[in-house]
Design a protein around this motif. Structure first.
Motif, short mmCIF file in Angstrom:
data_model
loop_
_atom_site.label_atom_id
_atom_site.label_comp_id
_atom_site.label_asym_id
_atom_site.label_seq_id
_atom_site.Cartn_x
_atom_site.Cartn_y
_atom_site.Cartn_z
N SER A 21 3.81 17.20 -0.58
CA SER A 21 2.58 17.16 0.20
C SER A 21 1.90 18.51 0.02
CB SER A 21 2.87 16.91 1.68
OG SER A 21 3.46 18.06 2.26
N SER A 22 0.60 18.56 0.23
CA SER A 22 -0.10 19.84 0.11
C SER A 22 0.40 20.82 1.18
CB SER A 22 -1.61 19.65 0.20
OG SER A 22 -1.98 18.97 1.38
N HIS A 28 -3.96 16.63 1.28
CA HIS A 28 -4.62 16.23 2.52
C HIS A 28 -6.09 16.61 2.49
CE1 HIS A 28 -1.13 14.99 4.86
NE2 HIS A 28 -0.46 16.03 4.39
N ALA A 68 -3.86 12.33 -0.31
CA ALA A 68 -2.80 11.90 0.61
C ALA A 68 -3.33 10.78 1.49
CB ALA A 68 -2.38 13.08 1.48
N GLY A 87 8.12 17.20 1.93
CA GLY A 87 7.02 17.35 2.88
C GLY A 87 7.31 18.38 3.94
N GLU A 141 4.51 13.10 7.17
CA GLU A 141 4.83 13.02 5.75
C GLU A 141 6.22 12.43 5.51
OE1 GLU A 141 2.08 16.94 4.85
OE2 GLU A 141 4.27 17.13 4.89
N TRP A 174 6.08 8.78 4.80
CA TRP A 174 5.66 8.37 3.46
C TRP A 174 6.84 7.87 2.65
CZ3 TRP A 174 2.38 13.21 1.76
CH2 TRP A 174 1.24 13.29 2.54
#
Length: 184
Positions: free
Chosen positions: A78-79, A110, A127, A159, A164, A167
């Motif tokens: 994830s960012s 995101h 995302a 994440g 997250e 996910w």
């Protein structure tokens, strides 16, 4: 009627016309009889090297591999996990670790950040939104993986938040690792 079409009770082929499940069961049983539950040292050494090449500790790699029966072919971050909170750049320490990873490396970015691929990653995608339903989130994540021809159960997600973590289940991914554990 040919003998191969009609299966009697207890026949390993069951409803599987090719008999795959029966052969798999017999193969596993024979392997256990020969080897027991001991894994050859060469296999363990290969897996330790593979875990290191992915940037994982052996315990995490082995548990994911045991749960899925597959090797990890991609890491999906994830960012937030990459420290891309206000800008679409990776922190230097995290970028250095990822430059040595021997797998496909992607990021789910995101909003409001643009889904641009920062170095040294291979690809980026938007995302799922926080307002997405479970079904919409699942469709989005599975489409992202399908576009890159990645089997979901061979993708490890990294994440930083509880959102997250969801996910992983939505995408039916191989597993989830918190960013602090991966980069720590």
């Amino acid at each position: 009627m040919p003998w191969c079409v009609t299966h009697g009770i207890g026949h390993n082929s069951g409803t599987d016309p090719a008999g795959y499940r029966g052969r798999l069961h017999q193969w596993r049983r024979a392997r256990r009889a020969v080897m027991g539950n001991v894994m050859p040292v060469e296999v363990v050494r290969l897996r330790v090297r593979r875990a290191a090449a992915l940037g994982l500790d052996y315990g995490t790699y082995a548990s994911v591999r045991a749960a899925t029966g597959r090797d990890i072919v991609a890491l999906l971050f994830s960012s937030n996990a990459l420290g891309m909170i206000r800008r679409a750049e990776l922190e230097a320490v995290r970028a250095a670790k990822l430059s040595d990873v021997a797998a496909s490396r992607g990021v789910l970015v995101h909003a409001p950040l643009a889904a641009e691929t920062p170095d040294p990653l291979d690809w980026a995608a938007p995302a799922p939104r926080f307002t997405d339903s479970w079904g919409a989130m699942r469709r989005h994540l599975r489409a992202v993986l399908a576009d890159r021809k990645l089997p979901s159960d061979a993708v490890l997600m990294i994440g930083d938040t509880a959102f997250e973590r969801e996910w992983c289940a939505a995408a039916r991914a191989a597993g989830y690792v918190p960013a602090a554990r991966y980069f720590g």
